[in-house]
Design a protein around this motif. Structure first.
Motif, mmCIF file in Angstrom:
data_model
loop_
_atom_site.group_PDB
_atom_site.id
_atom_site.type_symbol
_atom_site.label_atom_id
_atom_site.label_comp_id
_atom_site.label_asym_id
_atom_site.label_seq_id
_atom_site.Cartn_x
_atom_site.Cartn_y
_atom_site.Cartn_z
ATOM 1 N N VAL A 231 0.840 -1.207 0.000
ATOM 2 C CA VAL A 231 0.000 0.000 0.000
ATOM 3 C C VAL A 231 0.876 1.258 0.000
ATOM 4 N N PHE A 232 1.972 1.213 0.734
ATOM 5 C CA PHE A 232 2.905 2.349 0.721
ATOM 6 C C PHE A 232 3.391 2.589 -0.717
ATOM 7 N N SER A 233 3.702 1.507 -1.422
ATOM 8 C CA SER A 233 4.211 1.622 -2.796
ATOM 9 C C SER A 233 3.120 2.111 -3.749
ATOM 10 N N TYR B 273 -4.346 -13.267 2.917
ATOM 11 C CA TYR B 273 -2.937 -13.523 2.591
ATOM 12 C C TYR B 273 -2.853 -14.522 1.444
ATOM 13 N N GLU B 274 -3.741 -15.516 1.475
ATOM 14 C CA GLU B 274 -3.668 -16.581 0.472
ATOM 15 C C GLU B 274 -4.023 -16.063 -0.920
ATOM 16 N N GLU B 275 -5.037 -15.191 -1.014
ATOM 17 C CA GLU B 275 -5.376 -14.673 -2.361
ATOM 18 C C GLU B 275 -4.287 -13.728 -2.848
ATOM 19 N N LEU B 276 -3.678 -13.031 -1.940
ATOM 20 C CA LEU B 276 -2.588 -12.124 -2.307
ATOM 21 C C LEU B 276 -1.384 -12.920 -2.826
ATOM 22 N N ILE B 277 -1.106 -14.055 -2.215
ATOM 23 C CA ILE B 277 0.007 -14.911 -2.686
ATOM 24 C C ILE B 277 -0.338 -15.479 -4.063
ATOM 25 N N LYS B 278 -1.596 -15.881 -4.230
ATOM 26 C CA LYS B 278 -1.993 -16.581 -5.452
ATOM 27 C C LYS B 278 -1.910 -15.679 -6.676
ATOM 28 N N ASP B 279 -2.362 -14.449 -6.560
ATOM 29 C CA ASP B 279 -2.303 -13.535 -7.702
ATOM 30 C C ASP B 279 -2.100 -12.108 -7.196
ATOM 31 N N THR B 280 -0.859 -11.828 -6.868
ATOM 32 C CA THR B 280 -0.567 -10.532 -6.237
ATOM 33 C C THR B 280 -0.985 -9.384 -7.149
ATOM 34 N N LYS B 281 -0.716 -9.542 -8.448
ATOM 35 C CA LYS B 281 -0.950 -8.419 -9.369
ATOM 36 C C LYS B 281 -2.424 -7.997 -9.389
ATOM 37 N N ILE B 282 -3.294 -8.971 -9.540
ATOM 38 C CA ILE B 282 -4.734 -8.653 -9.577
ATOM 39 C C ILE B 282 -5.142 -7.913 -8.305
ATOM 40 N N VAL C 54 -3.249 -6.228 -6.184
ATOM 41 C CA VAL C 54 -2.636 -4.895 -6.067
ATOM 42 C C VAL C 54 -3.500 -3.896 -6.845
ATOM 43 N N LYS C 55 -3.993 -4.305 -7.992
ATOM 44 C CA LYS C 55 -4.862 -3.407 -8.772
ATOM 45 C C LYS C 55 -6.171 -3.145 -8.038
ATOM 46 N N ARG C 56 -6.734 -4.183 -7.437
ATOM 47 C CA ARG C 56 -7.996 -4.002 -6.689
ATOM 48 C C ARG C 56 -7.788 -3.071 -5.502
ATOM 49 N N LEU C 57 -6.656 -3.265 -4.828
ATOM 50 C CA LEU C 57 -6.345 -2.397 -3.685
ATOM 51 C C LEU C 57 -6.215 -0.949 -4.135
ATOM 52 N N ALA C 58 -5.501 -0.750 -5.232
ATOM 53 C CA ALA C 58 -5.265 0.609 -5.739
ATOM 54 C C ALA C 58 -6.595 1.281 -6.095
ATOM 55 N N GLU C 59 -7.456 0.512 -6.699
ATOM 56 C CA GLU C 59 -8.789 1.020 -7.078
ATOM 57 C C GLU C 59 -9.561 1.438 -5.819
ATOM 58 N N PHE C 60 -9.589 0.532 -4.854
ATOM 59 C CA PHE C 60 -10.324 0.806 -3.606
ATOM 60 C C PHE C 60 -9.785 2.056 -2.911
ATOM 61 N N LEU C 61 -8.467 2.219 -2.948
ATOM 62 C CA LEU C 61 -7.844 3.321 -2.214
ATOM 63 C C LEU C 61 -7.941 4.655 -2.938
ATOM 64 N N GLY C 62 -8.449 4.609 -4.178
ATOM 65 C CA GLY C 62 -8.565 5.855 -4.942
ATOM 66 C C GLY C 62 -7.281 6.232 -5.675
ATOM 67 N N PHE C 63 -6.418 5.240 -5.896
ATOM 68 C CA PHE C 63 -5.182 5.462 -6.657
ATOM 69 C C PHE C 63 -5.113 4.444 -7.808
ATOM 70 N N ASN D 2 -4.368 1.854 -17.838
ATOM 71 C CA ASN D 2 -3.937 0.737 -18.684
ATOM 72 C C ASN D 2 -2.448 0.786 -19.023
ATOM 73 N N HIS D 3 -1.935 2.005 -19.192
ATOM 74 C CA HIS D 3 -0.522 2.101 -19.575
ATOM 75 C C HIS D 3 0.425 1.914 -18.376
ATOM 76 N N GLU D 4 -0.118 1.621 -17.219
ATOM 77 C CA GLU D 4 0.727 1.501 -16.028
ATOM 78 C C GLU D 4 0.997 0.046 -15.602
ATOM 79 N N GLU D 5 0.786 -0.885 -16.536
ATOM 80 C CA GLU D 5 1.004 -2.305 -16.213
ATOM 81 C C GLU D 5 2.396 -2.570 -15.650
ATOM 82 N N GLU D 6 3.379 -1.897 -16.226
ATOM 83 C CA GLU D 6 4.757 -2.134 -15.777
ATOM 84 C C GLU D 6 4.960 -1.667 -14.335
ATOM 85 N N GLU D 7 4.265 -0.589 -13.999
ATOM 86 C CA GLU D 7 4.379 -0.095 -12.614
ATOM 87 C C GLU D 7 3.794 -1.104 -11.628
ATOM 88 N N VAL D 8 2.696 -1.726 -12.034
ATOM 89 C CA VAL D 8 2.109 -2.743 -11.142
ATOM 90 C C VAL D 8 3.110 -3.888 -10.972
#
Ligand code: A3P
Length: 315
Positions: free
Chosen positions: A71-73, A213-222, A224-233, A237-243
Motif C-alpha cells: 500500500v505504501f508503494s 494472505y492466500e489470495e494475495l500470494i496466489k495472484d498478487t498483481k490482480i 494490487v490493482k484491486r487495492l489501488a482502485e479501492f484506495l482511490g489510486f 492501462n498504460h501503467e502495467e509495468e508499474e504494477v
C-alpha cells in the motif's frame, strides 16, 4: 464491559498468562499486551481519522508487513518516497497507531493539518473497539487476514524471537496451540477479530476492504490493482509495468534481501529484531508443525466460527 474512558493503566483489567511470566489484559473480550494498553486506550479516545486516511488493520502475523509495503508503494508510486522500502522497514514507514503513533511520540500525527494528503497507519485493534472511530470518518480501511493455522505457527516463531525468551524460556508449541484455541493470545480471540472486520467489510464495502494472505500470494498483481482502485489510486492501462514493479519490489525475496530487513537490531518500538518480520512467507507451513489431531481441532473451530457465520474460509 470496560468503560474505555475510565481506563488509564492495565491495573483494573482482567489478566491471564499467555507465555512464561507474560500476561495479556482484557478489554471488552479482546486480549492486549500490557505495554500497549494505555496507548490503545488513547487511540480509542483520541484518534480522529481524516477522510483521506488509510488504515491497514490486521490480526498479528497475517501479512501486515507485506500489506504495508504494497500500500505504501501504491500510494507513493509517483513520488521520491517510492524507493524508501530499500532502506527502511515497512513498520517504520507505516506506523502502528497503538505502538508508535499513540505510544511514545505523536510525531506521525504532524501532518494533521494537511487535509488533502493521505496519512497511512496500521493497527491490530479489533473492529469491535474501533467501530465508533471509523464511523466518525469516511477513511478507508484495509484488513488482511490469514488462515488460522499459519497465523498461529507464524506467531509461535515470532514470539520465540522476543528479547524476553532469554529470561522466560521458549514458548512451546503445545502452549501456543492452547492459547490460540482459547483466544488468550495477543490480539485474540483470532476468530472474533477476523469476523469483526469481515462483517464490517460487508456492511461498509466502500470504506472497508478485506483481503486474505492466500489470495494475495496466489495472484498478487490482480489484488494490487484491486487495492489501488479501492484506495482511490487506480492504475491506468498504460501503467502495467508499474504494477509489475510494485509486485516484484514487495515480494518476500526482494524485501527480505535488504540489509534493514536482515538486521538483528531491535526497533525502538518493539522487542523483536527487524529480521523477525520475514521468515518464510508461504501458505501451508503449519503442516510442518501441527499434528493431525491439532489440525482437526483448529479446523473444527474454524467450521464453527467462520463457516457457521457464512465465511467459508480458513481450512
Ligand atoms: P511466516 O512466519 O509464515 O513466514 P506480519 O507482517 O503480520 O507480522 O506477518 C508476518 C508473516 O508475513 C510472516 O509469515 C512473514 O514471513 C510473512 N511476510 C513478510 N513479508 C512478506 C512478503 N513480502 N510476502 C509474503 N509474506 C511475507
Amino acid at each position: 464491559m470496560v468503560n474505555i474512558l475510565e481506563v488509564v493503566t492495565d491495573e483494573s483489567l482482567r489478566k491471564e498468562n499467555w507465555w512464561g511470566k507474560n500476561y495479556v489484559c482484557q478489554i471488552n473480550n479482546f486480549w492486549f499486551l500490557p505495554k500497549f494498553v494505555p496507548s490503545t486506550i488513547r487511540v480509542l479516545n483520541e484518534f480522529k481519522p481524516l477522510p483521506n486516511d488509510v488504515i491497514l488493520a490486521s490480526f498479528p502475523k497475517t501479512g501486515t508487513t507485506w500489506l504495508k509495503s504494497l500500500v505504501f508503494s501504491i500510494i507513493n508510486r509517483s513520488s521520491k518516497e517510492s524507493s524508501l522500502l530499500v532502506k527502511h522497514n515497512a513498520h517504520d514507514l507505516v506506523p502502528t497507531l497503538e505502538v508508535q503513533v499513540f505510544g511514545t511520540t505523536r510525531q506521525y500525527l504532524d501532518n494533521e493539518s494537511h487535509h488533502s494528503s493521505t496519512r497511512l497507519y496500521s493497527t491490530h485493534i479489533p473492529y469491535q473497539l474501533l467501530r465508533k472511530t471509523f464511523d466518525s470518518s469516511n477513511c478507508r480501511v484495509v484488513y488482511i487476514t490469514r488462515n488460522p493455522k499459519d497465523t498461529l505457527v507464524s506467531m509461535w516463531h515470532f514470539t520465540n524471537k522476543w528479547k524476553a525468551v532469554d529470561q522466560d524460556g521458549p514458548w512451546h508449541i503445545e502452549e501456543a496451540i492452547e492459547k490460540f484455541c482459547s483466544g488468550v493470545f495477543p490480539g485474540g480471540p483470532y476468530y472474533d477479530h477476523v469476523m469483526g472486520f469481515k462483517n464490517a467489510s460487508l456492511e461498509k464495502p466502500k470504506n472497508i476492504f478485506l483481503i486474505t494472505y492466500e489470495e494475495l500470494i496466489k495472484d498478487t498483481k490482480i489484488h494490487v490493482k484491486r487495492l489501488a482502485e479501492f484506495l482511490g489510486f487506480p492504475f491506468m492501462n498504460h501503467e502495467e509495468e508499474e504494477v509489475d514493479e510494485i509486485v516484484k519490489n514487495c515480494s518476500f525475496d526482494i524485501l527480505s534481501s535488504y540489509a534493514v530487513n536482515k538486521s538483528e537490531d531491535f526497533p525502538s518500538w518493539f522487542q523483536v529484531p527487524y529480521n523477525s518480520f520475514f521468515r518464510q512467507g508461504v501458505v501451508g507451513d503449519y503442516k510442518n508443525y501441527l499434528d493431525a489431531k491439532t489440525i482437526e481441532r483448529i479446523d473444527a473451530l474454524t467450521r464453527d466460527k467462520f463457516h457457521g457465520a457464512d465465511f467459508m474460509y480458513g481450512i
